[in-house]
Design a protein around this motif. Structure first.
Motif, mmCIF file in Angstrom:
data_model
loop_
_atom_site.group_PDB
_atom_site.id
_atom_site.type_symbol
_atom_site.label_atom_id
_atom_site.label_comp_id
_atom_site.label_asym_id
_atom_site.label_seq_id
_atom_site.Cartn_x
_atom_site.Cartn_y
_atom_site.Cartn_z
ATOM 1 N N ILE A 52 44.066 167.606 112.574
ATOM 2 C CA ILE A 52 43.091 167.523 111.475
ATOM 3 C C ILE A 52 43.438 168.487 110.350
ATOM 4 C CG2 ILE A 52 40.671 167.905 110.856
ATOM 5 C CD1 ILE A 52 39.927 166.874 113.644
ATOM 6 N N THR A 53 43.717 169.755 110.693
ATOM 7 C CA THR A 53 43.993 170.740 109.646
ATOM 8 C C THR A 53 45.291 170.443 108.901
ATOM 9 O OG1 THR A 53 44.989 172.192 111.335
ATOM 10 C CG2 THR A 53 42.683 172.585 110.750
ATOM 11 N N SER A 54 46.265 169.858 109.594
ATOM 12 C CA SER A 54 47.510 169.474 108.904
ATOM 13 C C SER A 54 47.232 168.408 107.853
ATOM 14 C CB SER A 54 48.534 168.954 109.921
ATOM 15 O OG SER A 54 48.909 169.969 110.820
ATOM 16 N N ALA A 55 46.403 167.434 108.206
ATOM 17 C CA ALA A 55 46.053 166.379 107.246
ATOM 18 C C ALA A 55 45.231 166.939 106.094
ATOM 19 C CB ALA A 55 45.283 165.273 107.953
ATOM 20 N N LEU A 56 44.378 167.934 106.371
ATOM 21 C CA LEU A 56 43.517 168.504 105.327
ATOM 22 C C LEU A 56 44.285 169.342 104.317
ATOM 23 C CD1 LEU A 56 40.366 169.519 107.392
ATOM 24 C CD2 LEU A 56 40.491 167.782 105.603
ATOM 25 N N LYS A 57 45.518 169.732 104.661
ATOM 26 C CA LYS A 57 46.323 170.485 103.692
ATOM 27 C C LYS A 57 46.693 169.629 102.496
ATOM 28 C CE LYS A 57 48.357 173.642 107.112
ATOM 29 N NZ LYS A 57 49.608 174.041 107.821
ATOM 30 N N LYS A 58 46.702 168.312 102.709
ATOM 31 C CA LYS A 58 47.085 167.392 101.631
ATOM 32 C C LYS A 58 45.896 166.941 100.805
ATOM 33 C CE LYS A 58 50.833 165.668 104.563
ATOM 34 N NZ LYS A 58 51.410 164.473 105.267
ATOM 35 N N GLN A 59 44.723 166.873 101.425
ATOM 36 C CA GLN A 59 43.532 166.436 100.701
ATOM 37 C C GLN A 59 42.288 167.023 101.354
ATOM 38 O OE1 GLN A 59 43.335 162.099 100.944
ATOM 39 N NE2 GLN A 59 44.732 162.160 102.684
ATOM 40 N N LYS A 60 41.327 167.389 100.523
ATOM 41 C CA LYS A 60 40.143 168.101 100.996
ATOM 42 C C LYS A 60 39.262 167.245 101.884
ATOM 43 C CE LYS A 60 36.296 170.867 99.240
ATOM 44 N NZ LYS A 60 35.625 171.393 98.025
ATOM 45 N N CYS A 61 39.077 165.978 101.513
ATOM 46 C CA CYS A 61 38.247 165.071 102.304
ATOM 47 C C CYS A 61 39.095 163.873 102.734
ATOM 48 C CB CYS A 61 37.043 164.598 101.494
ATOM 49 S SG CYS A 61 35.887 163.589 102.441
ATOM 50 N N LEU A 62 39.221 163.689 104.025
ATOM 51 C CA LEU A 62 40.076 162.620 104.529
ATOM 52 C C LEU A 62 39.385 161.265 104.403
ATOM 53 C CD1 LEU A 62 41.377 164.313 107.827
ATOM 54 C CD2 LEU A 62 42.400 164.372 105.536
ATOM 55 N N PRO A 63 40.091 160.258 103.871
ATOM 56 C CA PRO A 63 39.516 158.909 103.789
ATOM 57 C C PRO A 63 39.532 158.236 105.162
ATOM 58 C CG PRO A 63 41.772 158.891 102.981
ATOM 59 C CD PRO A 63 41.432 160.330 103.254
ATOM 60 N N ALA A 64 38.862 157.109 105.257
ATOM 61 C CA ALA A 64 38.771 156.388 106.528
ATOM 62 C C ALA A 64 40.156 156.045 107.073
ATOM 63 C CB ALA A 64 37.946 155.117 106.339
ATOM 64 N N SER A 65 41.071 155.656 106.193
ATOM 65 C CA SER A 65 42.418 155.274 106.643
ATOM 66 C C SER A 65 43.126 156.445 107.324
ATOM 67 C CB SER A 65 43.245 154.776 105.451
ATOM 68 O OG SER A 65 43.336 155.796 104.451
ATOM 69 N N GLU A 66 42.912 157.643 106.782
ATOM 70 C CA GLU A 66 43.565 158.818 107.360
ATOM 71 C C GLU A 66 42.969 159.159 108.730
ATOM 72 O OE1 GLU A 66 46.634 161.717 106.596
ATOM 73 O OE2 GLU A 66 46.003 159.915 105.512
ATOM 74 N N TRP A 67 41.645 159.056 108.829
ATOM 75 C CA TRP A 67 40.981 159.320 110.110
ATOM 76 C C TRP A 67 41.465 158.333 111.183
ATOM 77 C CZ3 TRP A 67 39.128 163.511 111.756
ATOM 78 C CH2 TRP A 67 38.409 164.384 110.944
ATOM 79 N N LYS A 68 41.586 157.070 110.809
ATOM 80 C CA LYS A 68 42.035 156.063 111.779
ATOM 81 C C LYS A 68 43.467 156.314 112.218
ATOM 82 C CE LYS A 68 38.814 152.473 110.285
ATOM 83 N NZ LYS A 68 38.636 151.140 109.660
ATOM 84 N N LEU A 69 44.287 156.796 111.287
ATOM 85 C CA LEU A 69 45.674 157.110 111.620
ATOM 86 C C LEU A 69 45.743 158.281 112.603
ATOM 87 C CD1 LEU A 69 48.669 156.554 111.130
ATOM 88 C CD2 LEU A 69 48.556 158.115 109.162
ATOM 89 N N ILE A 70 44.928 159.309 112.361
ATOM 90 C CA ILE A 70 44.899 160.472 113.249
ATOM 91 C C ILE A 70 44.470 160.069 114.658
ATOM 92 C CG2 ILE A 70 43.662 162.634 113.729
ATOM 93 C CD1 ILE A 70 43.579 163.118 110.698
ATOM 94 N N VAL A 71 43.398 159.296 114.732
ATOM 95 C CA VAL A 71 42.876 158.882 116.037
ATOM 96 C C VAL A 71 43.885 157.991 116.765
ATOM 97 C CG1 VAL A 71 41.102 157.502 117.175
ATOM 98 C CG2 VAL A 71 40.461 159.155 115.410
ATOM 99 N N THR A 72 44.530 157.086 116.047
ATOM 100 C CA THR A 72 45.530 156.205 116.659
ATOM 101 C C THR A 72 46.665 157.007 117.271
ATOM 102 O OG1 THR A 72 45.031 154.405 115.110
ATOM 103 C CG2 THR A 72 47.171 154.328 116.239
ATOM 104 N N GLU A 73 47.144 158.006 116.519
ATOM 105 C CA GLU A 73 48.231 158.841 117.021
ATOM 106 C C GLU A 73 47.799 159.649 118.242
ATOM 107 O OE1 GLU A 73 51.535 159.277 116.039
ATOM 108 O OE2 GLU A 73 51.132 157.388 115.031
ATOM 109 N N LEU A 74 46.596 160.208 118.180
ATOM 110 C CA LEU A 74 46.106 161.006 119.301
ATOM 111 C C LEU A 74 45.941 160.173 120.560
ATOM 112 C CD1 LEU A 74 43.420 163.257 117.536
ATOM 113 C CD2 LEU A 74 45.536 164.051 118.615
ATOM 114 N N GLN A 75 45.469 158.943 120.399
ATOM 115 C CA GLN A 75 45.186 158.102 121.565
ATOM 116 C C GLN A 75 46.443 157.544 122.226
ATOM 117 O OE1 GLN A 75 42.206 155.303 120.101
ATOM 118 N NE2 GLN A 75 40.589 156.569 121.017
ATOM 119 N N LYS A 76 47.592 157.854 121.678
ATOM 120 C CA LYS A 76 48.826 157.505 122.363
ATOM 121 C C LYS A 76 48.997 158.361 123.611
ATOM 122 C CE LYS A 76 51.348 155.809 118.303
ATOM 123 N NZ LYS A 76 52.501 156.040 117.387
#
Length: 549
Positions: A52-76
């Motif tokens: 989460i914090t790595s993604a937040l370095k690029k943008q302050k508020c993560l859009p839905a697409s970014e959240w879904k990408l994070i969750v997809t990667e984690l659930q591997k």
């Protein structure tokens, strides 16, 4: 597309502890199931936090697409495939971020996956996030009303009576203009009362604070806890209301004495700084084993367990360990045959002056130096000849030469050690099976031997409070404090006994001076301190009734 590293160093399923333990060094390194579970949970949290914090370095508020990408990667990783577990970890990470960032991202995360604010788990975290924002800045009118509505809904549906939700509702209400509603909620908890106490201090209603904290003393002993945040709130109140310090600081410290408070260093420094800046005396100092404060030269209040109290504790412990209906407690640690043999041994050879944790003593000597024999003036030997055995023999020799009647409790693999026959000629030895737990044998032998018997070990065996009723916890701790010798490897002798601190190890007053023990930052970070340890660091405080302006 990016890849989240979900590699966890020790990501293995929990397994039962090894059935056999052949050396103290191996035993010392093993962790309990709870410790391993906590470690794995921390590793899971760190993976989600990094993602989460790595993604937040690029943008302050993560859009839905970014959240879904994070969750997809984690659930591997199979460890993150449970939706509820992953959601909880995400919200726990969000709670650690700055209030505005965490709240905005929580809303986006909820909307991205169609989560419902009505869900109790979601509601719990979102209320905490709103309350966290309110602690640093004012909520918007819409946010405040939303928070009130959520709390009122939980009250109407009586979810607030659940112990885990009560403090959440109180926290939410205390972040709004309708905070007084929280005063009327039934079944107060320690957490809820601390939150309310901080709120009333913030509102400069200190009389209400004391009424609330009085309710804290009505809870069972284990829940009578004054939170660090509450003590900090008192410090801020004192800074803004200096004329209130003489009466209310004394009242606060008296309350801490009643709760047997030991402070953490950051909290203690905030409090002493507020008092010092307001013209009162407050200094960090040390108290040695003699119990003398180096600042005011006062002798701290002595702790003595009365003979009648010892007899009460002795009967309670011995009856609960092997009494009717309690056999399962001891036989989880040993076998009926082994325990009966042990009872015969102490009845035939006791009582003992010293009950020694043989492995603990010998292991420390071995850890000190591979050439420990030279240091302790032993007969020279090679390392493979087991310096532990020579250390133990010299310690027993020293104690018996001083006229002590000694019981050595160890494990059966010690039979292979050299010097064991010599040790048996000097002391009584009982070796338990390598898979048995020896702690309970040490405690039983010492209590059986009477009020003049001491345990020699650097392990406080604090987990064995289970053997007595909760009402005897304080008495058990007092007995441990008075009858527990620690030790260090000596220079002139094989072992230097570290005498117990024969004075109160919690906040108390001597004359005009308050003595407040605290755990240092280093002790907190290394997790080496616990309620049974003997505090070396104290604050010496004197509250003046009249302060020159």
């Amino acid at each position: 597309m990016f890849t989240i590293s979900t590699n966890i160093k020790h990501f293995v399923r929990l397994r039962p502890m090894q059935p056999a333990i052949f050396s103290y060094s191996k035993f010392a390194k093993l962790k309990s199931n709870d410790e391993r579970a906590a470690e794995l949970q921390k590793q899971r949290y760190n993976v989600v936090h990094t993602a989460i914090t790595s993604a937040l370095k690029k943008q302050k508020c993560l859009p839905a697409s970014e959240w879904k990408l994070i969750v997809t990667e984690l659930q591997k990783n199979p460890e993150f495939r449970n939706e509820n577990t992953l959601n909880k970890l995400v919200f726990t990470v969000l709670l650690s971020l700055r209030p505005n960032d965490s709240l905005q991202n929580a809303r986006t995360f909820i909307e991205s996956f169609g989560l419902k604010y009505e869900d109790l788990g979601i509601r719990r975290f979102i209320i905490q996030l709103y309350a966290k924002k309110a602690s640093v800045e004012k909520l918007t009118e819409a946010e405040e009303q939303q928070l009130i509505d959520w709390c009122n809904d939980l009250i109407a549906r009586e979810f607030y009576i659940l112990s885990e939700m009560h403090s959440i509702v109180v926290m939410g209400l205390c972040a709004t203009k309708e905070w007084r509603k929280a005063l009327d909620l039934a079944k107060p908890s320690s957490s809820s009362l601390n939150i309310l106490a901080r709120k009333t201090l913030h509102q400069n209603e200190i009389e209400s604070t004391w009424k609330i904290l009085t309710n804290l003393t009505h809870l069972s002993k284990s829940y009578q806890h004054l939170a660090s945040k509450t003590i900090v709130a008192f410090a801020k109140y004192f800074e803004n209301n200096r004329e209130e310090i003489p009466q209310n600081a004394e009242k606060l410290l008296t309350f801490c004495e009643r709760l047997q408070t030991v402070f953490d260093e950051p909290t203690l420094r905030v409090l002493t700084s507020a008092l010092y800046k307001s013209g009162h005396e407050a200094k960090i100092t040390n108290v040695d084993y003699s119990g003398v404060c180096r600042n005011c030269n006062s002798n701290l209040q002595a702790v003595r367990i009365a003979n009648k109290d010892f007899i009460t504790l002795q009967n309670e412990f011995l009856n609960n360990v092997v009494g009717k209906g309690q056999a399962n407690i001891i036989y989880q640690k040993t076998t009926p045959e082994e325990w009966q043999a042990f009872e015969r041994t102490i009845k035939e050879n006791g009582p003992f002056d010293i009950v020694m944790d043989g492995l603990n003593v010998s292991y420390l000597a071995n850890q000190q130096n591979i050439h420990v024999a030279d240091k302790l003036a032993f007969t020279k030997f090679k390392h493979k000849q087991k310096p532990c055995a020579f250390a133990l023999a010299n310690v027993v020799s020293q104690l018996t030469a001083e006229g002590k009647r000694v019981l050595v409790v160890g494990r059966k693999h010690m039979n292979r050690w050299p010097k064991m026959n010599a040790i048996r000629q000097m002391a009584t030895v009982f070796l338990v099976d390598d898979i048995s737990k020896d702690d309970i044998f040490l405690l039983y032998a010492a209590l059986y031997s009477g009020p003049n018997s001491y345990i020699l070990s650097n392990d406080y065996m604090r987990q064995h409070k289970f053997a007595i009723g909760q009402q005897f916890d304080a008495l058990f701790k007092k007995w441990q404090q008075e009858h527990w010798y620690g030790f260090t490897i000596g220079t002139d002798k094989p072992i230097e006994l570290v005498k117990p601190m024969a004075f109160k190890m919690y906040s108390h007053k001597i004359g005009d001076f308050w003595h407040l023990p605290f755990k240092t930052n280093a002790e907190i970070e290394s997790k080496t301190w616990n309620q049974y340890d003997q505090p070396k660091n104290w604050a010496c405080v004197r509250i003046k009734q009249n302060v020159e302006k």
